[in-house]
Design an enzyme around this catalytic site. Structure first.
Site, PDB file in Angstrom:
ATOM      1  N   GLU A   1     -81.890   4.257 -31.636  1.00  0.00           N
ATOM      2  CA  GLU A   1     -81.154   4.640 -32.835  1.00  0.00           C
ATOM      3  C   GLU A   1     -81.067   3.478 -33.829  1.00  0.00           C
ATOM      4  OE1 GLU A   1     -80.118   7.679 -33.524  1.00  0.00           O
ATOM      5  OE2 GLU A   1     -80.782   8.452 -31.579  1.00  0.00           O
TER       6      GLU A   1
ATOM      7  N   ALA B   1     -79.855   3.620 -36.843  1.00  0.00           N
ATOM      8  CA  ALA B   1     -78.541   3.638 -37.493  1.00  0.00           C
ATOM      9  C   ALA B   1     -77.512   2.875 -36.663  1.00  0.00           C
ATOM     10  CB  ALA B   1     -78.079   5.074 -37.717  1.00  0.00           C
TER      11      ALA B   1
ATOM     12  N   ARG C   1     -78.066   0.350 -34.629  1.00  0.00           N
ATOM     13  CA  ARG C   1     -78.330  -1.090 -34.764  1.00  0.00           C
ATOM     14  C   ARG C   1     -77.860  -1.613 -36.119  1.00  0.00           C
ATOM     15  NH1 ARG C   1     -83.297   0.527 -32.251  1.00  0.00           N
ATOM     16  NH2 ARG C   1     -84.420   0.248 -34.211  1.00  0.00           N
TER      17      ARG C   1
ATOM     18  N   GLU D   1     -75.431  -0.310 -37.947  1.00  0.00           N
ATOM     19  CA  GLU D   1     -73.969  -0.327 -37.911  1.00  0.00           C
ATOM     20  C   GLU D   1     -73.451  -1.534 -37.135  1.00  0.00           C
ATOM     21  OE1 GLU D   1     -73.751   4.511 -38.245  1.00  0.00           O
ATOM     22  OE2 GLU D   1     -73.610   3.546 -36.282  1.00  0.00           O
TER      23      GLU D   1
ATOM     24  N   GLU E   1     -71.023   7.689 -33.831  1.00  0.00           N
ATOM     25  CA  GLU E   1     -72.489   7.538 -33.801  1.00  0.00           C
ATOM     26  C   GLU E   1     -73.026   7.940 -32.432  1.00  0.00           C
ATOM     27  OE1 GLU E   1     -75.987   7.444 -35.158  1.00  0.00           O
ATOM     28  OE2 GLU E   1     -74.491   6.643 -36.549  1.00  0.00           O
TER      29      GLU E   1
ATOM     30  N   GLU F   1     -88.845  23.145 -33.139  1.00  0.00           N
ATOM     31  CA  GLU F   1     -89.113  23.841 -34.398  1.00  0.00           C
ATOM     32  C   GLU F   1     -87.874  23.778 -35.281  1.00  0.00           C
ATOM     33  OE1 GLU F   1     -90.426  27.796 -33.566  1.00  0.00           O
ATOM     34  OE2 GLU F   1     -91.852  27.107 -32.063  1.00  0.00           O
TER      35      GLU F   1
ATOM     36  N   TRP G   1     -60.301  -1.058 -44.583  1.00  0.00           N
ATOM     37  CA  TRP G   1     -60.596  -2.472 -44.837  1.00  0.00           C
ATOM     38  C   TRP G   1     -60.273  -2.845 -46.285  1.00  0.00           C
ATOM     39  CZ3 TRP G   1     -62.676  -6.753 -42.191  1.00  0.00           C
ATOM     40  CH2 TRP G   1     -62.768  -6.563 -40.807  1.00  0.00           C
TER      41      TRP G   1
END
Length: 117
Positions: free
Chosen positions: A25, A27, A29, A31, A66, A82, A109
């Site tokens: 993934e 994304a 890494r 993050e 995630e 498909e 934050w």
């Protein structure tokens, strides 16, 4: 027969899940590349413990969602290769959950950092 629960074995499965996300993934890494430094920075902010815990919690929420998103995508991909409109909805909704968690983290934050001014 259902296998007996064993804490160490289940912890191993969780660790394998983290390794799978790190391997597959992008994304996750990306993050982590933002979340780990943010967590370190949070230790140096002049804030109370509850604010610090809140900053850390919203970052962990991103990682949690995630992981859920990745599991939903894997299940959908397992069921069909498909295009299926319901599969798209499932994947898009899971991605939306991650997106909302990122927005929440940015808001929290931002509020905490703004209060330091």
């Amino acid at each position: 027969m259902k296998p007996k629960y064993h804490f160490l074995a289940n912890a191993k499965f969780a660790f394998e899940g983290v390794l799978a996300m790190l391997k597959r993934e992008v994304a996750f890494r990306i993050e982590l590349a933002f979340i780990i430094p943010a967590m370190v920075i949070s230790f140096f902010l002049p804030i109370d413990l509850s604010s610090h815990l809140f900053l850390i919690a919203v970052l962990f929420l991103i990682l949690i969602l995630e992981a859920v998103n990745s599991s939903i995508e894997a299940c959908v991909d397992l069921i069909t290769s498909e295009f299926a409109p319901l599969a798209k909805i499932a994947k898009d909704c899971a991605s939306a959950a991650v997106f909302f968690s990122v927005l929440l983290a940015l808001l929290v934050w931002g509020v905490v950092l703004f209060s330091l001014l």
